[in-house]
Design a protein around this motif. Structure first.
Motif, PDB file in Angstrom:
ATOM      1  N   THR A  16     -50.738 -61.323 -36.647  1.00 25.25           N
ATOM      2  CA  THR A  16     -51.031 -62.435 -35.752  1.00 25.25           C
ATOM      3  C   THR A  16     -52.219 -62.080 -34.864  1.00 25.25           C
ATOM      4  O   THR A  16     -52.580 -60.903 -34.702  1.00 25.25           O
ATOM      5  N   GLY A  17     -52.815 -63.101 -34.255  1.00 30.38           N
ATOM      6  CA  GLY A  17     -53.978 -62.869 -33.411  1.00 30.38           C
ATOM      7  C   GLY A  17     -53.669 -61.993 -32.213  1.00 30.38           C
ATOM      8  O   GLY A  17     -54.471 -61.134 -31.829  1.00 30.38           O
ATOM      9  N   ASP A  18     -52.491 -62.180 -31.594  1.00 28.29           N
ATOM     10  CA  ASP A  18     -52.131 -61.373 -30.423  1.00 28.29           C
ATOM     11  C   ASP A  18     -52.013 -59.900 -30.776  1.00 28.29           C
ATOM     12  O   ASP A  18     -52.447 -59.029 -30.012  1.00 28.29           O
ATOM     13  N   GLN A  19     -51.419 -59.598 -31.928  1.00 30.23           N
ATOM     14  CA  GLN A  19     -51.245 -58.200 -32.293  1.00 30.23           C
ATOM     15  C   GLN A  19     -52.561 -57.556 -32.716  1.00 30.23           C
ATOM     16  O   GLN A  19     -52.780 -56.373 -32.485  1.00 30.23           O
ATOM     17  N   ILE A  20     -53.454 -58.328 -33.337  1.00 24.37           N
ATOM     18  CA  ILE A  20     -54.755 -57.777 -33.695  1.00 24.37           C
ATOM     19  C   ILE A  20     -55.532 -57.384 -32.449  1.00 24.37           C
ATOM     20  O   ILE A  20     -56.182 -56.338 -32.392  1.00 24.37           O
ATOM     21  N   VAL A  21     -55.466 -58.223 -31.411  1.00 25.09           N
ATOM     22  CA  VAL A  21     -56.194 -57.953 -30.172  1.00 25.09           C
ATOM     23  C   VAL A  21     -55.589 -56.780 -29.413  1.00 25.09           C
ATOM     24  O   VAL A  21     -56.309 -55.973 -28.819  1.00 25.09           O
ATOM     25  N   SER A  22     -54.263 -56.657 -29.456  1.00 23.79           N
ATOM     26  CA  SER A  22     -53.591 -55.669 -28.613  1.00 23.79           C
ATOM     27  C   SER A  22     -53.469 -54.293 -29.250  1.00 23.79           C
ATOM     28  O   SER A  22     -53.267 -53.306 -28.537  1.00 23.79           O
ATOM     29  N   SER A  23     -53.596 -54.164 -30.571  1.00 19.89           N
ATOM     30  CA  SER A  23     -53.404 -52.854 -31.203  1.00 19.89           C
ATOM     31  C   SER A  23     -54.175 -52.796 -32.514  1.00 19.89           C
ATOM     32  O   SER A  23     -54.515 -53.825 -33.101  1.00 19.89           O
ATOM     33  N   GLY A  24     -54.443 -51.568 -32.972  1.00 20.09           N
ATOM     34  CA  GLY A  24     -55.150 -51.362 -34.221  1.00 20.09           C
ATOM     35  C   GLY A  24     -54.258 -51.587 -35.425  1.00 20.09           C
ATOM     36  O   GLY A  24     -53.020 -51.585 -35.329  1.00 20.09           O
ATOM     37  N   TRP A  25     -54.887 -51.751 -36.600  1.00 18.05           N
ATOM     38  CA  TRP A  25     -54.113 -52.035 -37.805  1.00 18.05           C
ATOM     39  C   TRP A  25     -53.204 -50.876 -38.184  1.00 18.05           C
ATOM     40  O   TRP A  25     -52.166 -51.083 -38.825  1.00 18.05           O
ATOM     41  N   TRP A  26     -53.573 -49.628 -37.804  1.00 16.08           N
ATOM     42  CA  TRP A  26     -52.749 -48.472 -38.125  1.00 16.08           C
ATOM     43  C   TRP A  26     -51.453 -48.457 -37.307  1.00 16.08           C
ATOM     44  O   TRP A  26     -50.551 -47.684 -37.592  1.00 16.08           O
ATOM     45  N   GLN A  27     -51.346 -49.324 -36.301  1.00 16.82           N
ATOM     46  CA  GLN A  27     -50.124 -49.440 -35.509  1.00 16.82           C
ATOM     47  C   GLN A  27     -49.320 -50.677 -35.886  1.00 16.82           C
ATOM     48  O   GLN A  27     -48.451 -51.105 -35.140  1.00 16.82           O
ATOM     49  N   ALA A  28     -49.607 -51.226 -37.046  1.00 17.53           N
ATOM     50  CA  ALA A  28     -48.984 -52.497 -37.431  1.00 17.53           C
ATOM     51  C   ALA A  28     -47.477 -52.379 -37.626  1.00 17.53           C
ATOM     52  O   ALA A  28     -46.764 -53.374 -37.489  1.00 17.53           O
ATOM     53  N   LEU A  29     -46.974 -51.191 -37.960  1.00 20.11           N
ATOM     54  CA  LEU A  29     -45.547 -51.033 -38.235  1.00 20.11           C
ATOM     55  C   LEU A  29     -44.769 -50.507 -37.038  1.00 20.11           C
ATOM     56  O   LEU A  29     -43.574 -50.214 -37.156  1.00 20.11           O
ATOM     57  N   THR A  30     -45.406 -50.361 -35.888  1.00 18.00           N
ATOM     58  CA  THR A  30     -44.739 -49.841 -34.702  1.00 18.00           C
ATOM     59  C   THR A  30     -44.612 -50.924 -33.646  1.00 18.00           C
ATOM     60  O   THR A  30     -45.381 -51.886 -33.618  1.00 18.00           O
ATOM     61  N   THR A  31     -43.641 -50.744 -32.762  1.00 18.50           N
ATOM     62  CA  THR A  31     -43.455 -51.657 -31.644  1.00 18.50           C
ATOM     63  C   THR A  31     -44.524 -51.389 -30.592  1.00 18.50           C
ATOM     64  O   THR A  31     -44.745 -50.244 -30.208  1.00 18.50           O
ATOM     65  N   GLN A  32     -45.173 -52.448 -30.123  1.00 16.67           N
ATOM     66  CA  GLN A  32     -46.281 -52.311 -29.190  1.00 16.67           C
ATOM     67  C   GLN A  32     -45.915 -52.905 -27.836  1.00 16.67           C
ATOM     68  O   GLN A  32     -45.323 -53.982 -27.752  1.00 16.67           O
ATOM     69  N   GLU A  33     -46.296 -52.170 -26.765  1.00 17.84           N
ATOM     70  CA  GLU A  33     -46.144 -52.697 -25.411  1.00 17.84           C
ATOM     71  C   GLU A  33     -47.530 -53.119 -24.922  1.00 17.84           C
ATOM     72  O   GLU A  33     -48.396 -52.269 -24.710  1.00 17.84           O
ATOM     73  N   THR A  34     -47.720 -54.391 -24.760  1.00 18.31           N
ATOM     74  CA  THR A  34     -49.037 -54.922 -24.436  1.00 18.31           C
ATOM     75  C   THR A  34     -48.930 -55.996 -23.363  1.00 18.31           C
ATOM     76  O   THR A  34     -47.846 -56.535 -23.093  1.00 18.31           O
ATOM     77  N   GLN A  35     -50.074 -56.295 -22.784  1.00 11.24           N
ATOM     78  CA  GLN A  35     -50.166 -57.388 -21.823  1.00 11.24           C
ATOM     79  C   GLN A  35     -50.173 -58.703 -22.586  1.00 11.24           C
ATOM     80  O   GLN A  35     -51.063 -58.966 -23.393  1.00 11.24           O
ATOM     81  N   GLN A  36     -49.186 -59.529 -22.347  1.00 11.37           N
ATOM     82  CA  GLN A  36     -49.072 -60.800 -23.038  1.00 11.37           C
ATOM     83  C   GLN A  36     -49.951 -61.857 -22.376  1.00 11.37           C
ATOM     84  O   GLN A  36     -50.326 -61.746 -21.206  1.00 11.37           O
ATOM     85  N   ALA A  37     -50.318 -62.849 -23.165  1.00 12.40           N
ATOM     86  CA  ALA A  37     -51.083 -63.963 -22.609  1.00 12.40           C
ATOM     87  C   ALA A  37     -50.236 -64.708 -21.578  1.00 12.40           C
ATOM     88  O   ALA A  37     -49.010 -64.805 -21.705  1.00 12.40           O
TER      89      ALA A  37
END
Length: 379
Positions: free
Chosen positions: A40-61
């Protein structure tokens, strides 16, 4: 002792490491583009593709409070969830961009006009006001949350068949196929006849023609764009598929003739002479002997020509046009980068669609590439 037969060269390991490095430099970005095209667009902006399988803590819109107002115990209450479909877990939240992590989940934030807001870890919120909020501008909520991996095929659906103008590349994909396939086949057909004549037929000026073809290899195509377009307009084939097919044919013929002629010269002379003794004509020799034996060279040129025409932008802009019904993939991607530069999911899916066909062509025919390129280089 350094030249003993069977002894491996001292730089063999350096060659192997270089080859592996080049392969990785090509494969890793391609794989990353493939992974990003399903995010998704939010995950692309918040993390790299190599982190696609991990849970990410990011600033949400930021999300503006919205919902149906209900009256409870003399107060007006709006309940809902900031992220009803994401399954995120909020670690901090706030109502101001200057303090986006002012509160922890479950805490209550005081707002203007006596309103209060409570946000839970799962995104559930309760907004309480002593007066009705129907005519009020409700607050926004900034949050920091951990979100699970999320993949979708919606990106490809949007870029291939989206009804939004300028976002779909379906028509551009068809246009590119319409340009690339004939622009690959026509030069091969013409160059194969010319290469056979230059390789095996005796006629005055043959060596001069070979030298002329070699000289055309170094002529920049930009020099011929304007005169060729004027000529096309004069004969009535400008700005159309026929015009761009002829342009790609003209630009691709020097390499095609040079490559095929070098290969055909290296074919066994005895086969051709025996065929002539048996009464075969030049056309029969060409069709029944030369073409089957020249398949590696034909395939190698087909790879080059198809990749060139598929990735071309300059010739397509000059000889085809920029309308939505004429635009090729490269032109469509340029427009996407200009008008939708923030939609990385759209760009990554579009880019991978544009390279998918060349990848299939290259890997299906790459075994012929080296054989065709090295033909005629040694005797």
């Amino acid at each position: 002792m350094d030249n003993i037969a069977g002894k491996k060269p001292a730089l063999l390991w350096a060659v192997h490491i270089s080859v592996v490095a080049l392969v990785l430099l090509w494969v890793v970005p391609t794989f990353g583009l493939l992974v990003s095209s399903f995010r998704t667009g939010d995950q692309i902006v918040s993390s790299g593709w190599w982190q696609a399988l991990t849970t990410q803590e990011t600033q949400q819109a930021a999300v503006r409070i919205a919902g149906t107002e209900a009256e409870k115990d003399g107060a007006f209450v709006i309940e809902g969830n900031l992220f009803p479909a994401k399954g995120v877990e909020i670690s901090h939240w706030g109502t101001s961009s200057r303090e986006p992590e002012a509160f922890a989940p479950g805490e209550t934030a005081p707002l203007n006009d006596g309103m209060t807001l409570t946000v839970q870890a799962d995104g559930a919120f309760v907004l309480t006001s002593p007066v009705t909020t129907k005519d009020m501008r409700l607050p926004r909520v900034f949050s920091t949350a951990s979100s699970p991996p999320e993949f979708t095929t919606r990106n490809y659906t949007n870029v291939i068949s989206s009804p939004l103008a300028g976002q779909s590349i379906g028509q551009a994909f068809i246009n590119t196929l319409t340009v690339s396939i004939p622009a690959t086949i026509i030069p091969i057909l013409v160059a194969a006849f010319a290469a056979y004549a230059l390789a095996w037929m005796e006629f005055p000026g043959r060596a001069l023609l070979v030298a002329f073809v070699v000289g055309l290899l170094v002529v920049p195509l930009q020099l011929a764009l304007i005169p060729l377009l004027q000529f096309h307009n004069w004969i009535g084939i400008g700005k159309g598929y026929l015009g761009i097919w002829m342009a790609h044919t003209g630009f691709g013929l020097p390499l095609a003739i040079y490559l095929l002629r070098n290969y055909m010269v290296g074919l066994p002379r005895d086969i051709i002479e025996n065929a002539k003794v048996d009464g075969a004509t030049d056309f029969q020799i060409f069709v029944k002997i030369i073409l089957p034996l020249s398949f590696p060279a034909l395939a190698s040129f087909a790879i080059f020509q198809f990749l060139w025409t598929w990735n071309d932008l300059l010739v397509a802009l000059v000889f085809l046009g920029t309308g939505n019904d004429q635009q090729v993939l490269t032109g469509n991607l340029v427009n996407l980068m200009g008008s939708r530069g923030g939609d990385w999911e759209i760009l990554s899916a579009s880019a991978f669609v544009s390279i998918a066909v060349p990848l299939v062509v290259f890997f299906s025919m790459q075994r012929f590439l080296v054989r065709g390129l090295l033909a005629g280089s040694v005797k």
